[in-house]
Design an enzyme around this catalytic site. Structure first.
Site, PDB file in Angstrom:
ATOM      1  N   SER A  88       0.839  -1.196   0.000  1.00  0.00           N
ATOM      2  CA  SER A  88       0.000   0.000   0.000  1.00  0.00           C
ATOM      3  C   SER A  88       0.877   1.249   0.000  1.00  0.00           C
ATOM      4  O   SER A  88       1.652   1.482   0.929  1.00  0.00           O
ATOM      5  CB  SER A  88      -0.909   0.015   1.228  1.00  0.00           C
ATOM      6  OG  SER A  88      -1.507   1.294   1.338  1.00  0.00           O
ATOM      7  N   HIS A 122      -1.304  -1.249  -4.247  1.00  0.00           N
ATOM      8  CA  HIS A 122      -2.564  -0.815  -3.631  1.00  0.00           C
ATOM      9  C   HIS A 122      -2.531   0.699  -3.405  1.00  0.00           C
ATOM     10  O   HIS A 122      -1.595   1.222  -2.790  1.00  0.00           O
ATOM     11  CB  HIS A 122      -2.723  -1.564  -2.312  1.00  0.00           C
ATOM     12  CG  HIS A 122      -4.052  -1.392  -1.652  1.00  0.00           C
ATOM     13  ND1 HIS A 122      -5.177  -2.098  -2.020  1.00  0.00           N
ATOM     14  CD2 HIS A 122      -4.431  -0.595  -0.616  1.00  0.00           C
ATOM     15  CE1 HIS A 122      -6.186  -1.748  -1.236  1.00  0.00           C
ATOM     16  NE2 HIS A 122      -5.776  -0.838  -0.382  1.00  0.00           N
ATOM     17  N   ASP A 171      -4.670   3.885  -1.900  1.00  0.00           N
ATOM     18  CA  ASP A 171      -5.765   4.232  -0.998  1.00  0.00           C
ATOM     19  C   ASP A 171      -6.222   5.668  -1.195  1.00  0.00           C
ATOM     20  O   ASP A 171      -5.471   6.609  -0.926  1.00  0.00           O
ATOM     21  CB  ASP A 171      -5.295   4.070   0.454  1.00  0.00           C
ATOM     22  CG  ASP A 171      -5.157   2.615   0.854  1.00  0.00           C
ATOM     23  OD1 ASP A 171      -6.143   1.871   0.710  1.00  0.00           O
ATOM     24  OD2 ASP A 171      -4.058   2.233   1.302  1.00  0.00           O
ATOM     25  N   MET A 202      -8.810   8.550  -0.006  1.00  0.00           N
ATOM     26  CA  MET A 202      -9.690   8.924   1.114  1.00  0.00           C
ATOM     27  C   MET A 202     -10.194  10.347   0.923  1.00  0.00           C
ATOM     28  O   MET A 202      -9.426  11.221   0.519  1.00  0.00           O
ATOM     29  CB  MET A 202      -8.903   8.859   2.427  1.00  0.00           C
ATOM     30  CG  MET A 202      -8.254   7.520   2.674  1.00  0.00           C
ATOM     31  SD  MET A 202      -7.277   7.582   4.179  1.00  0.00           S
ATOM     32  CE  MET A 202      -6.500   5.956   4.114  1.00  0.00           C
ATOM     33  N   HIS A 231      -8.321   1.569  -4.104  1.00  0.00           N
ATOM     34  CA  HIS A 231      -9.296   1.360  -3.028  1.00  0.00           C
ATOM     35  C   HIS A 231      -9.926   2.707  -2.712  1.00  0.00           C
ATOM     36  O   HIS A 231      -9.296   3.566  -2.101  1.00  0.00           O
ATOM     37  CB  HIS A 231      -8.536   0.781  -1.817  1.00  0.00           C
ATOM     38  CG  HIS A 231      -9.368   0.613  -0.595  1.00  0.00           C
ATOM     39  ND1 HIS A 231      -8.813   0.348   0.646  1.00  0.00           N
ATOM     40  CD2 HIS A 231     -10.715   0.640  -0.404  1.00  0.00           C
ATOM     41  CE1 HIS A 231      -9.776   0.230   1.545  1.00  0.00           C
ATOM     42  NE2 HIS A 231     -10.938   0.420   0.940  1.00  0.00           N
ATOM     43  N   MET A 255     -12.079   4.972  -0.680  1.00  0.00           N
ATOM     44  CA  MET A 255     -12.777   5.193   0.598  1.00  0.00           C
ATOM     45  C   MET A 255     -13.439   6.552   0.489  1.00  0.00           C
ATOM     46  O   MET A 255     -13.056   7.515   1.153  1.00  0.00           O
ATOM     47  CB  MET A 255     -11.760   5.135   1.750  1.00  0.00           C
ATOM     48  CG  MET A 255     -11.309   3.716   2.058  1.00  0.00           C
ATOM     49  SD  MET A 255      -9.782   3.673   3.003  1.00  0.00           S
ATOM     50  CE  MET A 255      -8.602   3.695   1.664  1.00  0.00           C
ATOM     51  N   MET A 260     -11.874  -5.409   4.970  1.00  0.00           N
ATOM     52  CA  MET A 260     -11.082  -4.538   5.839  1.00  0.00           C
ATOM     53  C   MET A 260     -10.819  -5.257   7.156  1.00  0.00           C
ATOM     54  O   MET A 260     -11.750  -5.655   7.856  1.00  0.00           O
ATOM     55  CB  MET A 260     -11.830  -3.232   6.121  1.00  0.00           C
ATOM     56  CG  MET A 260     -11.990  -2.305   4.925  1.00  0.00           C
ATOM     57  SD  MET A 260     -10.471  -1.955   4.022  1.00  0.00           S
ATOM     58  CE  MET A 260      -9.446  -1.243   5.308  1.00  0.00           C
ATOM     59  N   PHE A 275      -6.593   4.844   8.124  1.00  0.00           N
ATOM     60  CA  PHE A 275      -5.212   5.004   8.576  1.00  0.00           C
ATOM     61  C   PHE A 275      -4.420   3.713   8.392  1.00  0.00           C
ATOM     62  O   PHE A 275      -4.966   2.621   8.560  1.00  0.00           O
ATOM     63  CB  PHE A 275      -5.186   5.395  10.057  1.00  0.00           C
ATOM     64  CG  PHE A 275      -5.978   6.643  10.341  1.00  0.00           C
ATOM     65  CD1 PHE A 275      -5.390   7.898  10.209  1.00  0.00           C
ATOM     66  CD2 PHE A 275      -7.328   6.560  10.693  1.00  0.00           C
ATOM     67  CE1 PHE A 275      -6.137   9.047  10.434  1.00  0.00           C
ATOM     68  CE2 PHE A 275      -8.079   7.715  10.914  1.00  0.00           C
ATOM     69  CZ  PHE A 275      -7.490   8.968  10.792  1.00  0.00           C
ATOM     70  N   GLY A 330      -1.007   1.377   9.659  1.00  0.00           N
ATOM     71  CA  GLY A 330      -0.328   1.108  10.920  1.00  0.00           C
ATOM     72  C   GLY A 330      -1.201   0.672  12.080  1.00  0.00           C
ATOM     73  O   GLY A 330      -0.786   0.768  13.234  1.00  0.00           O
ATOM     74  N   ASP A 365      -7.024  -6.253   3.944  1.00  0.00           N
ATOM     75  CA  ASP A 365      -6.415  -4.921   4.007  1.00  0.00           C
ATOM     76  C   ASP A 365      -6.386  -4.397   5.433  1.00  0.00           C
ATOM     77  O   ASP A 365      -7.419  -4.088   6.014  1.00  0.00           O
ATOM     78  CB  ASP A 365      -7.234  -3.979   3.103  1.00  0.00           C
ATOM     79  CG  ASP A 365      -6.569  -2.626   2.941  1.00  0.00           C
ATOM     80  OD1 ASP A 365      -5.441  -2.438   3.435  1.00  0.00           O
ATOM     81  OD2 ASP A 365      -7.197  -1.755   2.305  1.00  0.00           O
ATOM     82  N   GLY A 419      -3.196  -4.130   8.820  1.00  0.00           N
ATOM     83  CA  GLY A 419      -2.557  -4.873   9.900  1.00  0.00           C
ATOM     84  C   GLY A 419      -1.936  -6.193   9.487  1.00  0.00           C
ATOM     85  O   GLY A 419      -1.703  -7.057  10.340  1.00  0.00           O
ATOM     86  N   GLY A 447       1.011  -2.158   4.077  1.00  0.00           N
ATOM     87  CA  GLY A 447       1.597  -0.818   4.017  1.00  0.00           C
ATOM     88  C   GLY A 447       2.802  -0.702   4.913  1.00  0.00           C
ATOM     89  O   GLY A 447       3.945  -0.784   4.475  1.00  0.00           O
TER      90      GLY A 447
HETATM   91  C1  DX5 Z   1      -6.495   1.730   5.500  1.00  0.00           C
HETATM   92  C2  DX5 Z   1      -6.021   1.414   4.114  1.00  0.00           C
HETATM   93  C3  DX5 Z   1      -4.973   0.375   4.065  1.00  0.00           C
HETATM   94  C4  DX5 Z   1      -3.684   0.769   4.741  1.00  0.00           C
HETATM   95  C5  DX5 Z   1      -3.011  -0.477   5.243  1.00  0.00           C
HETATM   96  O1  DX5 Z   1      -7.565   2.601   5.435  1.00  0.00           O
HETATM   97  O2  DX5 Z   1      -7.115   0.935   3.347  1.00  0.00           O
HETATM   98  O3  DX5 Z   1      -4.722  -0.028   2.729  1.00  0.00           O
HETATM   99  O4  DX5 Z   1      -2.801   1.470   3.889  1.00  0.00           O
HETATM  100  O5  DX5 Z   1      -1.920  -0.106   6.030  1.00  0.00           O
HETATM  101  P1  DX5 Z   1      -1.218  -1.131   7.010  1.00  0.00           P
HETATM  102  O6  DX5 Z   1      -0.720  -2.278   6.177  1.00  0.00           O
HETATM  103  O7  DX5 Z   1      -0.103  -0.307   7.590  1.00  0.00           O
HETATM  104  O8  DX5 Z   1      -2.217  -1.567   8.026  1.00  0.00           O
HETATM  105 ZN    ZN Z   2      -6.676   0.017   1.346  1.00  0.00          ZN
END
Ligand code: DX5
Ligand code: ZN
Length: 226
Positions: free
Chosen positions: A11, A36, A38, A40, A69, A71, A140, A146, A148, A178, A180, A200
């Site tokens: 990501s 990937h 993201d 937002m 993706h 959001m 998800m 976010f 991390g 997606d 953690g 990510g």
């Molecule tokens: C969260 C995103 C994820 C995010 C994953 O809203 O959709 O794609 O970047 O990040 P990590 O892998 O750090 O959880």
């Molecule tokens: Zn994502």
């Protein structure tokens, strides 16, 4: 136990934005099959990331599948623009779509693969009447907005439920997880039925991202996988 090799989708949200070209070239050199991206909007999720101009530039040099993706609210307003920007897979949130079936048809008519993203609180049985029409179920495993965050353990149950639904319905949809994803839980997530792992912070926070992508892809199934 049969060994499945997942698609790894780093990501870009966790990348160093001052060195985007180097980061994308690193992905190009790696075993990642997808990238990937993201998006937002500060409305559907409580954060704002990057959008069309960034993806249009990234997709020009990216040799991997551009997996976007969304959001965002009202994704139908932007699907065509994302297709033009180079998106090859476009996922919209089930919680953001009043006319999901129409949205999916629109994405496919624009020549992209269509994905449906599902928040942690949304029961996966809401996918029953759309599962045969989609290419990706984006589960998800954190609350979106976010990077991390910690993987939500209940996701294992949802992966198994979606896998059963896919098998029973004859759907071709792939299951993408997606949030953690780490070197510690990757194998268990794949063993539960995931086809694609988004990562990510695990990738971009590591000393050797190319090696980390390879390690995620070849993660060994833990004997006590949940
Ligand atoms: C969260 C995103 C994820 C995010 C994953 O809203 O959709 O794609 O970047 O990040 P990590 O892998 O750090 O959880
Ligand atoms: Zn994502």
């Amino acid at each position: 136990m049969e060994k499945t090799t997942p698609i790894i989708a780093p990501s870009l949200l966790a990348a160093n934005f001052l060195q985007l070209e180097q980061e994308v070239n690193m992905i190009n050199r790696s075993e990642a099959a997808w990238l990937h991206l993201d998006v937002m909007d500060g409305r559907f999720v409580p954060n704002i990331s990057f959008g069309l101009p960034v993806i249009a530039q990234v997709s020009k040099i990216c040799k991997k599948v551009c997996d976007v993706h969304l959001m965002i609210e009202e994704p139908e307003k932007y699907a065509e623009a994302f297709a033009k920007a180079g998106a090859q897979v476009l996922s919209v949130h089930i919680e953001a779509c009043r006319h999901l079936h129409r949205n999916i048809q629109q994405i496919k008519a624009l020549g992209m693969k269509a994905g449906v993203a599902v928040n942690p609180h949304t029961p996966v049985n809401q996918l029953e009447d759309i599962i045969r029409d989609i290419d990706v179920v984006l589960l998800m495993s954190v609350n979106p907005g976010f990077g991390g965050q910690h993987y939500i353990e209940h996701t294992y149950t949802k992966i198994r439920q979606v896998k059963e639904m896919i098998t029973a319905s004859g759907s071709v949809a792939l299951i993408e997880i997606d949030g953690g994803v780490t070197l510690q839980n990757a194998a268990a997530i794949v063993a539960a039925g995931a086809d694609i792992l988004v990562a990510g912070s695990t990738v971009f926070g590591s000393k050797d991202p190319v090696a980390t992508i390879s390690a995620l892809r070849h993660a060994v199934t833990a004997p006590a996988a949940k």
